[in-house]
Design a protein around this motif. Structure first.
Motif, PDB file in Angstrom:
ATOM      1  N   ARG A 103       0.931  -1.174   0.003  1.00 17.67           N
ATOM      2  CA  ARG A 103       0.057  -0.115  -0.111  1.00 17.67           C
ATOM      3  C   ARG A 103       1.035   1.251  -0.061  1.00 17.67           C
ATOM      4  N   ARG A 104       1.813   1.149  -0.861  1.00 15.90           N
ATOM      5  CA  ARG A 104       2.815   2.423  -0.999  1.00 15.90           C
ATOM      6  C   ARG A 104       2.455   3.222  -2.287  1.00 15.90           C
ATOM      7  N   ILE A 105       1.477   2.559  -3.192  1.00 15.27           N
ATOM      8  CA  ILE A 105       1.186   3.253  -4.407  1.00 15.27           C
ATOM      9  C   ILE A 105      -0.194   3.010  -4.645  1.00 15.27           C
ATOM     10  N   HIS A 106      -0.895   3.969  -5.287  1.00  9.21           N
ATOM     11  CA  HIS A 106      -2.481   3.614  -5.782  1.00  9.21           C
ATOM     12  C   HIS A 106      -2.053   2.979  -6.794  1.00  9.21           C
ATOM     13  N   LEU A 107      -3.385   2.129  -7.352  1.00 11.14           N
ATOM     14  CA  LEU A 107      -3.318   1.109  -8.270  1.00 11.14           C
ATOM     15  C   LEU A 107      -3.246   1.992  -9.543  1.00 11.14           C
ATOM     16  N   ALA A 108      -3.878   3.367  -9.654  1.00 10.50           N
ATOM     17  CA  ALA A 108      -3.773   3.927 -11.057  1.00 10.50           C
ATOM     18  C   ALA A 108      -2.528   4.339 -11.401  1.00 10.50           C
ATOM     19  N   ASP A 109      -1.312   4.374 -10.450  1.00 11.31           N
ATOM     20  CA  ASP A 109      -0.158   4.839 -10.512  1.00 11.31           C
ATOM     21  C   ASP A 109       0.841   3.738 -10.773  1.00 11.31           C
ATOM     22  N   THR A 110       0.357   2.509 -11.131  1.00 11.88           N
ATOM     23  CA  THR A 110       1.202   1.424 -11.436  1.00 11.88           C
ATOM     24  C   THR A 110       1.129   1.259 -12.826  1.00 11.88           C
ATOM     25  N   ALA A 111       2.047   0.287 -13.425  1.00 15.28           N
ATOM     26  CA  ALA A 111       2.035  -0.375 -14.777  1.00 15.28           C
ATOM     27  C   ALA A 111       1.501  -1.662 -14.776  1.00 15.28           C
ATOM     28  N   LEU A 112       0.843  -2.062 -13.918  1.00 12.14           N
ATOM     29  CA  LEU A 112       0.286  -3.427 -13.724  1.00 12.14           C
ATOM     30  C   LEU A 112      -1.088  -3.472 -14.702  1.00 12.14           C
ATOM     31  N   GLU A 113      -1.081  -4.781 -15.291  1.00 15.59           N
ATOM     32  CA  GLU A 113      -2.035  -4.945 -16.266  1.00 15.59           C
ATOM     33  C   GLU A 113      -3.166  -5.831 -15.588  1.00 15.59           C
ATOM     34  N   ILE A 114      -4.493  -5.398 -15.154  1.00 17.68           N
ATOM     35  CA  ILE A 114      -5.415  -6.325 -14.325  1.00 17.68           C
ATOM     36  C   ILE A 114      -6.108  -6.923 -15.483  1.00 17.68           C
ATOM     37  N   THR A 115      -6.374  -7.915 -15.485  1.00 17.16           N
ATOM     38  CA  THR A 115      -7.485  -8.644 -16.060  1.00 17.16           C
ATOM     39  C   THR A 115      -8.306  -9.528 -15.482  1.00 17.16           C
ATOM     40  N   GLY A 116      -9.649  -9.431 -15.549  1.00 16.96           N
ATOM     41  CA  GLY A 116     -10.762 -10.151 -14.840  1.00 16.96           C
ATOM     42  C   GLY A 116     -11.197  -9.495 -13.763  1.00 16.96           C
ATOM     43  N   PRO A 117     -12.591  -9.798 -13.242  1.00 15.99           N
ATOM     44  CA  PRO A 117     -13.065  -9.007 -12.105  1.00 15.99           C
ATOM     45  C   PRO A 117     -12.442  -9.537 -10.659  1.00 15.99           C
ATOM     46  N   ALA A 118     -12.195 -10.966 -10.683  1.00  9.27           N
ATOM     47  CA  ALA A 118     -11.282 -11.266  -9.405  1.00  9.27           C
ATOM     48  C   ALA A 118     -10.146 -10.463  -9.365  1.00  9.27           C
ATOM     49  N   ALA A 119      -9.395 -10.513 -10.257  1.00 16.64           N
ATOM     50  CA  ALA A 119      -8.031  -9.901 -10.230  1.00 16.64           C
ATOM     51  C   ALA A 119      -8.299  -8.365  -9.987  1.00 16.64           C
ATOM     52  N   ARG A 120      -9.115  -7.592 -10.550  1.00 16.75           N
ATOM     53  CA  ARG A 120      -9.544  -6.264 -10.271  1.00 16.75           C
ATOM     54  C   ARG A 120      -9.745  -6.096  -8.578  1.00 16.75           C
ATOM     55  N   ALA A 121     -10.838  -6.953  -8.182  1.00 16.29           N
ATOM     56  CA  ALA A 121     -11.237  -7.010  -6.814  1.00 16.29           C
ATOM     57  C   ALA A 121      -9.907  -6.981  -5.898  1.00 16.29           C
ATOM     58  N   TRP A 122      -9.075  -8.004  -6.121  1.00 23.25           N
ATOM     59  CA  TRP A 122      -7.850  -8.168  -5.213  1.00 23.25           C
ATOM     60  C   TRP A 122      -6.955  -6.876  -5.279  1.00 23.25           C
ATOM     61  N   ALA A 123      -6.770  -6.386  -6.635  1.00 19.58           N
ATOM     62  CA  ALA A 123      -5.830  -5.447  -6.675  1.00 19.58           C
ATOM     63  C   ALA A 123      -6.488  -4.231  -6.077  1.00 19.58           C
ATOM     64  N   GLU A 124      -7.558  -4.086  -5.876  1.00 17.04           N
ATOM     65  CA  GLU A 124      -8.035  -2.798  -5.097  1.00 17.04           C
ATOM     66  C   GLU A 124      -8.009  -2.796  -3.588  1.00 17.04           C
ATOM     67  N   VAL A 125      -7.686  -4.086  -3.073  1.00 18.75           N
ATOM     68  CA  VAL A 125      -7.781  -4.576  -1.625  1.00 18.75           C
ATOM     69  C   VAL A 125      -6.571  -5.143  -1.218  1.00 18.75           C
TER      70      VAL A 125
END
Length: 262
Positions: A223-245
């Motif tokens: 939790r040292r960076i906001h997801l919007a500021d990463t270069a991570l590629e998130i595919t799928g709703p389960a991956a998105r939900a995890w990336a947010e928490v």
């Protein structure tokens, strides 16, 4: 080298990396604000020292550590209060406290086997996960110190340990927020510092994927960076939900970092 030997060597190296930042600091620089809201450099170091002492007790006297948990909860206010207790301590004394607490904890960890169980704030942990967590904390708080000083640290191969912990802690990020864990598995494909073969975790056929730089993933799960500021590629709703928490450390999630990008 066995697993515990590797982890301890990397924890020592991560400690040395932090020490390169702390050793030349003037007293005034210990008071510089870090990206953690309300925390100065001194608070980052006090946090590490306090939990290093707790970690040593957990290893050397589990009964005493369990007794200390009575009425104690690792909450946002509690974590702040523990760090702020040492604000009247001279910088040199605080630095000596951290060095001593870290040395004593490393000495205690050296007697552990990878599968030994260690009590902590939450479920007991394997010794391997316990030492990995101390490495993760050292790296993450070191990033905050570096940011306060306006320097950028070169990411190292030690980030693989933080990534491992981040993946294993996937259920925790949901649980600590009272959210259900999505049933779908998530695959993680990360590019290590300096390139090379990708670091992979999770089923090969998973439809949900987190892909990108290992550094960004490690910053996200600490939790040292906001997801919007990463270069991570998130595919799928389960991956998105995890990336947010996503959260690799025990305790409350806190406010997290606001997005930098507009």
């Amino acid at each position: 080298m066995d697993l515990m030997g590797e982890l301890l060597a990397d924890l020592r190296a991560e400690t040395d990396s932090l020490e390169t930042l702390l050793a030349p600091l003037s007293p005034g620089q210990w008071e510089l604000p870090t990206p953690a809201d309300g925390w100065a450099v001194r608070d980052q170091v006090a946090h590490l020292a306090w939990f290093d002492e707790a970690a040593r007790t957990a290893v050397t006297d589990p009964a005493a550590f369990r007794a200390s948990l009575e009425g104690f909860a690792v909450e946002a206010g509690t974590v702040d209060e523990l760090a702020f207790r040492s604000r009247g301590m001279p910088a040199a004394e605080l630095h000596a406290w951290f060095r001593d607490a870290r040395a004593r904890s490393l000495e205690a960890f050296a007697g552990l086997g990878a599968r030994d169980r260690v009590p902590w704030y939450g479920p007991d942990m394997s010794a391997a996960s316990f030492v990995t967590a101390r490495l993760m904390e050292t790296w993450a708080h070191g990033e905050d110190v570096a940011a306060a000083l306006g320097v950028t640290r070169e990411p190292s191969a030690r980030l693989r340990h933080v990534a491992t912990l981040g993946v294993r802690a996937r259920p925790y990020g949901f649980a600590v927020r009272g959210l259900p864990l999505p049933a779908e598995p998530v695959r993680v494909e990360l590019t290590p510092p300096g390139g090379g073969e990708p670091w992979i975790a999770g089923p090969q056929d998973a439809a949900d994927v987190v892909r990108g730089p290992m550094l960004d993933f490690c910053l996200l799960v600490t939790r040292r960076i906001h997801l919007a500021d990463t270069a991570l590629e998130i595919t799928g709703p389960a991956a998105r939900a995890w990336a947010e928490v996503a959260q690799a450390f025990a305790g409350p999630p806190g406010r997290g970092r606001p997005p930098r990008s507009g």
